[in-house]
Design a protein around this motif. Structure first.
Motif, PDB file in Angstrom:
ATOM      1  N   GLY A 147       1.254  -0.801  -0.116  1.00  9.58           N
ATOM      2  CA  GLY A 147      -0.314   0.335  -0.282  1.00  9.58           C
ATOM      3  C   GLY A 147       0.899   1.826   0.092  1.00  9.58           C
ATOM      4  N   ASN A 148       0.449   2.269   0.101  1.00  8.42           N
ATOM      5  CA  ASN A 148       0.674   3.664   0.000  1.00  8.42           C
ATOM      6  C   ASN A 148       0.940   4.382   1.463  1.00  8.42           C
ATOM      7  N   GLY A 149      -0.223   4.200   2.662  1.00  8.43           N
ATOM      8  CA  GLY A 149      -0.576   4.640   3.338  1.00  8.43           C
ATOM      9  C   GLY A 149      -1.535   6.140   3.594  1.00  8.43           C
ATOM     10  N   ILE A 150      -2.204   5.831   2.049  1.00  8.23           N
ATOM     11  CA  ILE A 150      -2.559   7.326   1.298  1.00  8.23           C
ATOM     12  C   ILE A 150      -3.579   7.704   2.534  1.00  8.23           C
ATOM     13  N   GLU A 151      -3.889   6.593   3.313  1.00  7.85           N
ATOM     14  CA  GLU A 151      -5.274   7.512   4.627  1.00  7.85           C
ATOM     15  C   GLU A 151      -4.772   8.533   5.510  1.00  7.85           C
ATOM     16  N   ASP A 152      -3.501   7.695   5.542  1.00  6.50           N
ATOM     17  CA  ASP A 152      -2.663   9.048   6.240  1.00  6.50           C
ATOM     18  C   ASP A 152      -2.697  10.541   6.403  1.00  6.50           C
ATOM     19  N   ARG A 153      -3.063  10.799   4.510  1.00  7.06           N
ATOM     20  CA  ARG A 153      -3.221  12.094   4.622  1.00  7.06           C
ATOM     21  C   ARG A 153      -4.237  13.053   4.526  1.00  7.06           C
ATOM     22  N   ASP A 154      -3.846  13.941   5.234  1.00  4.09           N
ATOM     23  CA  ASP A 154      -4.575  14.966   5.516  1.00  4.09           C
ATOM     24  C   ASP A 154      -5.757  15.103   4.923  1.00  4.09           C
ATOM     25  N   PHE A 155      -5.442  15.210   3.593  1.00  2.00           N
ATOM     26  CA  PHE A 155      -6.698  15.583   2.356  1.00  2.00           C
ATOM     27  C   PHE A 155      -7.257  14.657   3.036  1.00  2.00           C
ATOM     28  N   ALA A 156      -7.026  13.098   2.660  1.00  2.00           N
ATOM     29  CA  ALA A 156      -8.060  12.553   2.579  1.00  2.00           C
ATOM     30  C   ALA A 156      -8.838  12.392   4.098  1.00  2.00           C
ATOM     31  N   MET A 157      -8.200  12.750   5.047  1.00  2.00           N
ATOM     32  CA  MET A 157      -9.201  13.471   6.741  1.00  2.00           C
ATOM     33  C   MET A 157     -10.180  14.092   6.520  1.00  2.00           C
ATOM     34  N   PHE A 158      -9.787  15.222   5.941  1.00  2.00           N
ATOM     35  CA  PHE A 158     -10.604  16.126   5.437  1.00  2.00           C
ATOM     36  C   PHE A 158     -11.710  15.333   4.305  1.00  2.00           C
ATOM     37  N   LEU A 159     -11.694  15.434   3.585  1.00  2.00           N
ATOM     38  CA  LEU A 159     -12.888  14.780   2.909  1.00  2.00           C
ATOM     39  C   LEU A 159     -13.283  13.916   3.936  1.00  2.00           C
ATOM     40  N   SER A 160     -12.990  13.423   4.057  1.00  2.00           N
ATOM     41  CA  SER A 160     -14.039  12.320   5.504  1.00  2.00           C
ATOM     42  C   SER A 160     -15.052  13.038   5.520  1.00  2.00           C
ATOM     43  N   PHE A 161     -14.039  13.576   6.146  1.00  2.00           N
ATOM     44  CA  PHE A 161     -15.315  14.964   6.667  1.00  2.00           C
ATOM     45  C   PHE A 161     -16.120  15.680   6.460  1.00  2.00           C
ATOM     46  N   VAL A 162     -15.771  16.263   5.017  1.00  2.00           N
ATOM     47  CA  VAL A 162     -16.800  16.418   4.128  1.00  2.00           C
ATOM     48  C   VAL A 162     -18.184  15.513   3.648  1.00  2.00           C
ATOM     49  N   ARG A 163     -17.923  14.312   3.666  1.00  2.00           N
ATOM     50  CA  ARG A 163     -18.678  13.561   3.617  1.00  2.00           C
ATOM     51  C   ARG A 163     -19.768  13.182   4.931  1.00  2.00           C
ATOM     52  N   GLU A 164     -19.148  13.442   5.715  1.00  2.00           N
ATOM     53  CA  GLU A 164     -19.148  12.878   7.460  1.00  2.00           C
ATOM     54  C   GLU A 164     -20.431  14.171   7.711  1.00  2.00           C
ATOM     55  N   CYS A 165     -20.343  15.181   7.164  1.00  2.00           N
ATOM     56  CA  CYS A 165     -21.271  16.247   7.685  1.00  2.00           C
ATOM     57  C   CYS A 165     -22.362  16.301   5.782  1.00  2.00           C
ATOM     58  N   GLY A 166     -22.262  15.936   5.319  1.00  2.00           N
ATOM     59  CA  GLY A 166     -23.305  15.369   4.355  1.00  2.00           C
ATOM     60  C   GLY A 166     -22.975  16.055   2.812  1.00  2.00           C
ATOM     61  N   TYR A 167     -22.073  16.701   2.458  1.00  2.00           N
ATOM     62  CA  TYR A 167     -21.435  17.012   1.129  1.00  2.00           C
ATOM     63  C   TYR A 167     -21.202  15.380   0.330  1.00  2.00           C
ATOM     64  N   GLY A 168     -21.415  16.139  -1.419  1.00  2.00           N
ATOM     65  CA  GLY A 168     -20.664  15.434  -2.209  1.00  2.00           C
ATOM     66  C   GLY A 168     -19.721  16.702  -2.634  1.00  2.00           C
ATOM     67  N   PHE A 169     -18.714  15.929  -3.231  1.00  2.00           N
ATOM     68  CA  PHE A 169     -17.614  16.914  -3.572  1.00  2.00           C
ATOM     69  C   PHE A 169     -17.037  16.902  -4.316  1.00  2.00           C
ATOM     70  N   ALA A 170     -16.217  17.859  -5.241  1.00  2.00           N
ATOM     71  CA  ALA A 170     -15.636  17.857  -5.716  1.00  2.00           C
ATOM     72  C   ALA A 170     -14.179  18.824  -6.017  1.00  2.00           C
ATOM     73  N   TYR A 171     -12.400  17.894  -6.129  1.00  2.00           N
ATOM     74  CA  TYR A 171     -12.064  19.178  -5.803  1.00  2.00           C
ATOM     75  C   TYR A 171     -11.308  18.909  -7.015  1.00  2.00           C
ATOM     76  N   ARG A 172     -10.313  20.529  -7.560  1.00  5.68           N
ATOM     77  CA  ARG A 172      -9.444  20.190  -8.441  1.00  5.68           C
ATOM     78  C   ARG A 172      -8.171  21.506  -8.361  1.00  5.68           C
ATOM     79  N   VAL A 173      -7.587  21.552  -9.255  1.00 10.17           N
ATOM     80  CA  VAL A 173      -5.865  22.645  -9.197  1.00 10.17           C
ATOM     81  C   VAL A 173      -6.578  23.803  -9.859  1.00 10.17           C
ATOM     82  N   LEU A 174      -6.488  25.136  -9.467  1.00 11.44           N
ATOM     83  CA  LEU A 174      -6.602  25.595 -10.634  1.00 11.44           C
ATOM     84  C   LEU A 174      -5.591  26.548 -10.847  1.00 11.44           C
ATOM     85  N   ASP A 175      -4.854  27.137 -11.944  1.00  6.65           N
ATOM     86  CA  ASP A 175      -3.434  28.147 -12.516  1.00  6.65           C
ATOM     87  C   ASP A 175      -4.491  29.256 -12.467  1.00  6.65           C
TER      88      ASP A 175
END
Length: 442
Positions: A147-175
């Motif tokens: 594995g690659n330990g991706i579950e330990d990433r802060d962003f993965a934890m943040f997304l899990s809280f987004v989902r827990e709060c009831g939001y569907g989401f998408a994210y993107r890097v914009l320049d």
């Protein structure tokens, strides 16, 4: 759309969304100078003061905002990025500033906003928190397993809280340098990549439709050319109408002709009325007088004088660069007049002289105006333009006098780019209308 804005800074979201007719319900900013900018432009109160009645209220610390601040349709915020930035200590969610990302979601939940818009630096995608072993697993994979330990990433934890709060989401890097919208047809002249997350209560599809354009994701390739077999030609042979660049029937045509003041179908050297001569090269006569010498691009490079001796670099009659004395035809003479440093310049022939200035006391010492190169700092006004703000947007009264440059630099560097926020707001506005039409039809 009614929205609340936390970590408001100097109000980039409000600046971007005013043309949409959206209404800001509140700001939340604790720093003094950005709050002064909000007070100047939007009638907000300073932190700690009673909430503004005739302007947009500034609540200060957003963790203390209760449900009474709502309801709002959207909550926007760019929580502090220092804990996620590669330029910082990378403490992630273990840093109190990083933990404000979760506080932002808690506020969205209290206000039950339908939409959320969150912004941060790209470093958030690779940031992690926790023990040294967890950090090593992120880089190398779990000890003793795959594995690659991706579950330990802060962003993965943040997304899990987004989902827990009831939001569907998408994210993107914009320049920001590539985001073109009305009012910013040429985007902004800086490379500024940021992660934008858009969430919609109960469904991920509206959020994805905001951030991603289907036309750019289908993977359609350009139509292929007709198959054929031929020998690759040389680059210098000519330009073939079918795209083949080789020595064939078209090898008498040059890729670019010399500009003429009248129609020209060839590159013969007997054509007249040249607009601009071809750059001189050995073996080609591009001169006006037929001497073959052509016209030097720069007749004289620099003039230099030290210790009373004049030295001038220039072109001789045969086109070579040489040192000319002060008494030759193409030299420049400098004459002192009086003790106040006043001097006259005498230019011989068709020579352009170097910029010089007296070195004080009227003495003819080394007088080059520019000696070497230096990189200057951008002005606050230029930084405002880089972020998409109008000129002098941050030039507001602060502590009883005009704002100093330092606070303006800091506030602008922490701000979100106006053009990127405008693009997101426009697409949310369009999606809101589509959703309303569907609701009315049902």
């Amino acid at each position: 759309m009614r929205y609340g804005c936390v970590c408001s800074g100097i109000g980039s979201a409000t600046r971007a969304w005013q043309p949409l007719g959206w209404e800001a319900q509140f700001f939340s900013e604790i720093d003094k100078f950005p709050s002064a900018v909000l007070a100047h432009h939007y009638g907000s109160n300073m932190p700690g003061e009673p909430l503004a009645k005739n302007g947009i209220p500034n609540y200060g610390d957003f963790t203390q905002i209760g449900p009474e601040a709502g309801p709002v349709d959207l909550l926007v915020g760019g929580t502090p990025c220092q804990s996620f930035s590669v330029a910082g200590k990378r403490l992630g969610l273990d840093d109190p500033r990083g933990n404000l990302a979760l506080e932002y979601l808690a506020l969205a939940r209290r206000l039950r906003a339908r939409w959320i818009v969150w912004e941060n630096v790209p470093g958030v995608l690779s940031s992690y928190s926790g023990s040294e072993q967890a950090a090593r697993e992120v880089q190398e994979g779990p000890v003793g397993g795959e594995g690659n330990g991706i579950e330990d990433r802060d962003f993965a934890m943040f997304l899990s809280f987004v989902r827990e709060c009831g939001y569907g989401f998408a994210y993107r890097v914009l320049d920001a340098q590539y985001v073109r919208v009305d009012g910013h047809a040429r985007a902004v002249p800086q490379r500024r990549e940021r992660v934008f997350l858009v969430g919609y209560l109960g469904d991920w599809r509206p959020a994805a439709a905001v951030l991603f354009e289907p036309e750019g994701m289908r993977g359609d390739s350009a139509p292929s050319r007709k198959a054929g077999q031929r020998v690759a030609g040389t680059v210098t042979g000519g330009a073939h109408p079918g795209g083949f660049n080789g020595q064939d029937a078209y090898n008498d045509k040059l890729i670019a002709h010399t500009l003429l003041a009248k129609a020209n179908s060839s590159h013969r050297d007997d054509q007249e009325t040249y607009v601009a001569h071809t750059l001189r090269a050995d073996g080609f006569d591009a001169s006006e007088d037929g001497t073959g010498r052509g016209t030097p691009i720069v007749p004289i490079a620099f003039a230099h004088q030290a210790g009373g001796k004049q030295t001038t670099l220039g072109y001789s009659d045969d086109g070579t660069c040489q040192t000319l004395s002060a008494h030759q035809k193409r030299a420049i003479s400098f004459q002192e007049r009086g003790r106040d440093g006043g001097r006259s310049l005498e230019i011989g022939g068709d020579v352009a002289f170097a910029l010089t200035a007296p070195n004080g006391g009227g003495r003819a010492q080394e007088k080059n105006i520019l000696q070497g190169w230096a990189v200057r700092r951008l002005t606050p006004r230029e930084c405002e333009r880089l972020q998409g703000f109008p000129d002098d947007f941050t030039n507001v009264p602060y502590r009883g006098k005009p704002a100093a440059d330092g606070p303006r630099y800091k506030a602008l560097s922490n701000s979100m780019a106006v053009n990127a926020m405008r693009w997101i707001g426009q697409r949310i506005d369009t999606m809101e209308k589509i959703l309303q039409q569907r609701e009315d039809a049902a």
